[in-house]
Design a protein around this motif. Sequence first.
Motif, PDB file in Angstrom:
ATOM      1  N   GLU A 111       0.833  -1.207   0.000  1.00  0.00           N
ATOM      2  CA  GLU A 111       0.000   0.000   0.000  1.00  0.00           C
ATOM      3  C   GLU A 111       0.864   1.251   0.000  1.00  0.00           C
ATOM      4  O   GLU A 111       0.606   2.211  -0.737  1.00  0.00           O
ATOM      5  N   MET A 112       1.897   1.250   0.823  1.00  0.00           N
ATOM      6  CA  MET A 112       2.778   2.419   0.898  1.00  0.00           C
ATOM      7  C   MET A 112       3.595   2.562  -0.374  1.00  0.00           C
ATOM      8  O   MET A 112       3.909   3.685  -0.791  1.00  0.00           O
ATOM      9  N   ALA A 113       3.935   1.452  -0.994  1.00  0.00           N
ATOM     10  CA  ALA A 113       4.699   1.507  -2.238  1.00  0.00           C
ATOM     11  C   ALA A 113       3.890   2.153  -3.359  1.00  0.00           C
ATOM     12  O   ALA A 113       4.458   2.743  -4.288  1.00  0.00           O
ATOM     13  N   SER A 114       2.567   2.060  -3.265  1.00  0.00           N
ATOM     14  CA  SER A 114       1.717   2.651  -4.302  1.00  0.00           C
ATOM     15  C   SER A 114       1.451   4.127  -4.067  1.00  0.00           C
ATOM     16  O   SER A 114       0.871   4.803  -4.924  1.00  0.00           O
ATOM     17  N   GLY A 115       1.888   4.637  -2.923  1.00  0.00           N
ATOM     18  CA  GLY A 115       1.742   6.063  -2.659  1.00  0.00           C
ATOM     19  C   GLY A 115       1.218   6.339  -1.269  1.00  0.00           C
ATOM     20  O   GLY A 115       0.498   5.535  -0.680  1.00  0.00           O
ATOM     21  N   PHE A 116       1.596   7.490  -0.742  1.00  0.00           N
ATOM     22  CA  PHE A 116       1.128   7.911   0.569  1.00  0.00           C
ATOM     23  C   PHE A 116      -0.118   8.779   0.420  1.00  0.00           C
ATOM     24  O   PHE A 116      -0.494   9.176  -0.676  1.00  0.00           O
ATOM     25  N   GLY A 117      -0.729   9.084   1.559  1.00  0.00           N
ATOM     26  CA  GLY A 117      -1.874   9.976   1.557  1.00  0.00           C
ATOM     27  C   GLY A 117      -1.434  11.431   1.530  1.00  0.00           C
ATOM     28  O   GLY A 117      -0.235  11.733   1.460  1.00  0.00           O
ATOM     29  N   ASN A 118      -2.392  12.307   1.617  1.00  0.00           N
ATOM     30  CA  ASN A 118      -2.107  13.746   1.607  1.00  0.00           C
ATOM     31  C   ASN A 118      -2.180  14.362   2.998  1.00  0.00           C
ATOM     32  O   ASN A 118      -1.923  15.563   3.153  1.00  0.00           O
ATOM     33  N   ASP A 119      -2.540  13.582   3.982  1.00  0.00           N
ATOM     34  CA  ASP A 119      -2.704  14.128   5.330  1.00  0.00           C
ATOM     35  C   ASP A 119      -1.372  14.232   6.068  1.00  0.00           C
ATOM     36  O   ASP A 119      -0.435  13.466   5.814  1.00  0.00           O
TER      37      ASP A 119
END
Length: 494
Positions: free
Chosen positions: A183-191
Amino acid sequence: MKSKFLKITICTGLLTSLSMLGCDRSFEEINSDPDALVAVPPTNMLANVLRNTGESFGGDVDGYGTFAGYIVKIQYLDYMGGLVPTNNTYGNRWAACYYNNTQIKDMLETTESRAEAYANVRMVGRIWQNYMWSYLTDGWRDVPYTEALKGSVDEGSILKAKYDKQEDIYPAILANLKSLADEMASGFGNDDVGEGDFIYAGDMVKWQKFCNSLRLRLAIRISGVASDLAKSTIEEITGNPAKYPVLESNAENCYLTYPGAAPYFEPWYNNGYVGKRVDNFGMSDIFIDHLKSMEDPRLAKVANKANDGEYRGYQNGAASAPSNLASISFIGDKYMKDPVGFTPFYKSCETFYILAEAAMLGYNVGMSAEDAYEKAVRLSMEDNQIGTAAVDAYLAGKGEWDNTKERIWWDMWVALFKENFEAWNLYRRTGIPSTNYPSLNSIYGDAHNDQPFRLPYPNNEYLYNVDNVNQALTGVEDYVWGTQMWWDQRTGVY
């Protein structure tokens, strides 16, 4: 740092109190924001969990420190009486693990409807949740897992949770961490994770690296009992470092530091210097003897000289205290005499000790065992402020690579100092330090020839979950011996 600890502690308590107050209907309608959370902000809940972890587990000086062969009591001698089940000491740590995971679960449930808006703080919470589960099973072996934290009516009102086997818990934790890593490899959130992140200050790349490093740690631990899972996990990580980065520098160490002012002192400093118990703890004879025999420059960091200018350890569970407490080396100033200090949860040097061992097992980790070992040693030395010349001399001398797993384990044991729980895990898995021994005057006499295999279940489990805990106790002797950890394949210990 002090202001963050203080502000978040006050805010968490205030919001919790406000949520408990009764209000009339019109007041609620006028003063309620339909888009706002009605509970404690997620960053505050995270702060509470990280702080509680540091205070609950970072305060261990003896206990795990003694089990690992580092530290012994020299004023009030340790005869293993503290291993009888209570709700204090180890029982408190059991409770802290479940409390922390209850808080994280609450945070995840509270933010579920707006998961995308809280993506990063939820990721951090889930990583820590799995760290807590790993701590629980490595401490007690079989623990409530699948039925744990399900006391609410909508989850079945399970108040007496069954105990899951460690060999079932480990694959589940590794699967959870892999899911998080992907999940983290696919991108982080914006928060923004917020000020509650006392470890990495919202740096999601470092949290991603901790997630994958934790996978390495757990995988190598089961390499002797689940080699296929261990190998596939480690090779997946090392085979794609862009997707699965790991902790690899001391700037990335997973350390919790403290404000350094009352009442927020580092736990060892608070125990030793604020609590005036520094002379209750001496360095173990086997630790000092090993460091001296290896001409290891880290000796001057982990220990202070005795009153005659020599480094001297003491026996674990000796018949009596030394006539002069100061004749024994106390814990080094770097590790105890720093009000800010640090509680280590993962040292980046661990990554390379793990990779060195994996390479010795024939895993493809992208570097040789020798290179990984030397990288690990240099990181550990750097973390202890040892100069390059001294490091070079050690690696060319007593610490020279000899193409054995034992050389990796002995040096890793030294490097893990203060991360005592993990050092105890290393000992139980590898038998290093091979010079380790239990209290010489144990209340159990000669019934056991080794340090504890596990921690005692808390007394509350005997009171309120007796059937399930009794089943988990099958094969357990004197609370902490008998059946070993699933991954502990040593023979000749009892």
